[in-house]
Design a protein around this motif. Structure first.
Motif: not given
Length: 338
Positions: A92, A114, A117, A119-120, A124, A139, A142-143
């Motif tokens: 990440n 998870e 924040p 991770n969005h 993607r 999760r 959501r991301y």
């Protein structure tokens, strides 16, 4: 293949050192970048990474973090533009993922928390996402992680590089230089990551735990600060039983030599669990699913209140029983290239 590994934080170094050894053995070529943050660069040097240092820590403010990510992404893009990489790999590293996307380089990210924040952004933009089996599917959705991107592995990222750990017999001499008496109980502690995006709260329980430990004559504490501010703050405490190392120590050997690990973060606790050393988490945020799994299996214990501190037994550890999850690294390598 030409691989680009980015080391954005200290825990990434041992993780990618283990993977890099496999990559090289398989005939791949590797180049590495590193961010000037915490102990990342000195640890990378000690791990024999010839890393190009690109970017620095952006500060605690969210606005500064965003600017730092974009500035580093631009610098990484300029560095990587003519290197013809086939694959970018990180845990990440938001800047690397952005740079790779701009350069149309396929990117693989690994992640085990998870509630981060950002991770969005990472989920993607990356080409593939590799997470532990315990990472909640909701999760991921959501991301913005598309189902086709996600792969799962069994275990923790710490299992990847600690499954075949062998203690360094000379490490005891290093502890002796620091003033550690082998007859005392050695407790390794790690303060909260106050500057992290996922850690926007205070954790007074950590300082209370530290005070209780230092009140015991038979206890010595090694504290690993996360930044210079923490180093300065804790180094001023007047106690012969508190040691704040001035240079990075080998993390696995330090944990293995400790009788107890107490951390307000995640990685060091999971490392202790992998090595069979008693570990206690004093983290005050939302718990990762991987840590909840360790709680269930008895490899990690939670300290949430002052009452939990009262129950804490500080003593010499029994014989360690490491997990030795030797299959995890093979699984992760396979998923990266699948």
């Amino acid at each position: 293949m030409r691989l680009w590994i980015d080391l954005a934080n200290s825990p990434h170094v041992p993780f990618f050192r283990a993977l890099a050894n496999r990559f090289i053995a398989a005939g791949h070529t590797i180049e590495t970048t590193a961010r000037e943050f915490a102990e990342t660069v000195p640890l990378a040097r000690a791990a024999r990474f010839e890393a190009e240092v690109v970017g620095v820590y952006g500060g605690r403010a969210i606005s500064k973090k965003a600017g730092s990510v974009m500035n580093r992404a631009w610098a990484l893009g300029n560095w990587a533009r003519t290197r013809n990489f086939d694959l970018a790999i990180s845990h990440n590293s938001y800047s690397q993922i952005i740079a790779a996307r701009a350069l149309r380089i396929k990117a693989v990210t690994l992640m085990d928390y998870e509630y981060q924040p950002a991770n969005h952004l990472a989920f993607r933009l990356t080409s593939r996402i590799i997470v532990p089996t315990s990472f909640p599917a909701k999760r991921l959705r959501r991301y913005g992680a598309g189902v086709g991107k996600v792969r799962r592995y069994h275990g923790t990222k710490e299992d990847v590089y600690l499954a075949d750990f062998q203690a360094d017999p000379s490490f005891g001499a290093r502890l002796s230089e620091l003033g550690i008496n082998p007859d005392n109980v050695l407790v390794l502690v790690r303060p909260p990551a106050h500057d992290a995006l996922y850690h926007r709260f205070q954790n007074e329980l950590f300082d209370e735990a530290l005070a209780r430990l230092l009140a015991s004559e038979k206890v010595q504490v090694i504290l690993l600060p996360r930044n210079d501010a923490q180093r300065s703050a804790y180094s001023t405490r007047k106690s012969e039983r508190l040691i704040v190392p001035t240079e990075p120590l080998d993390g696995a050997n330090l944990i293995n030599a400790s009788d107890l690990v107490i951390s307000a973060g995640g990685t060091i606790n999971r490392e202790a669990a992998a090595l069979g050393v008693p570990a206690f988490s004093i983290y005050a945020g939302q718990w990762a699913s991987v840590d909840e799994e360790l709680i269930k299996e008895g490899s990690l214990q939670r300290i949430s209140t002052a009452a939990d501190l009262e129950k804490l037994e500080v003593r010499k550890k029994p014989t360690a029983n490491p997990r030795r999850s030797v299959a995890v690294i093979d699984e992760v390598v396979r998923l990266i290239f699948e």
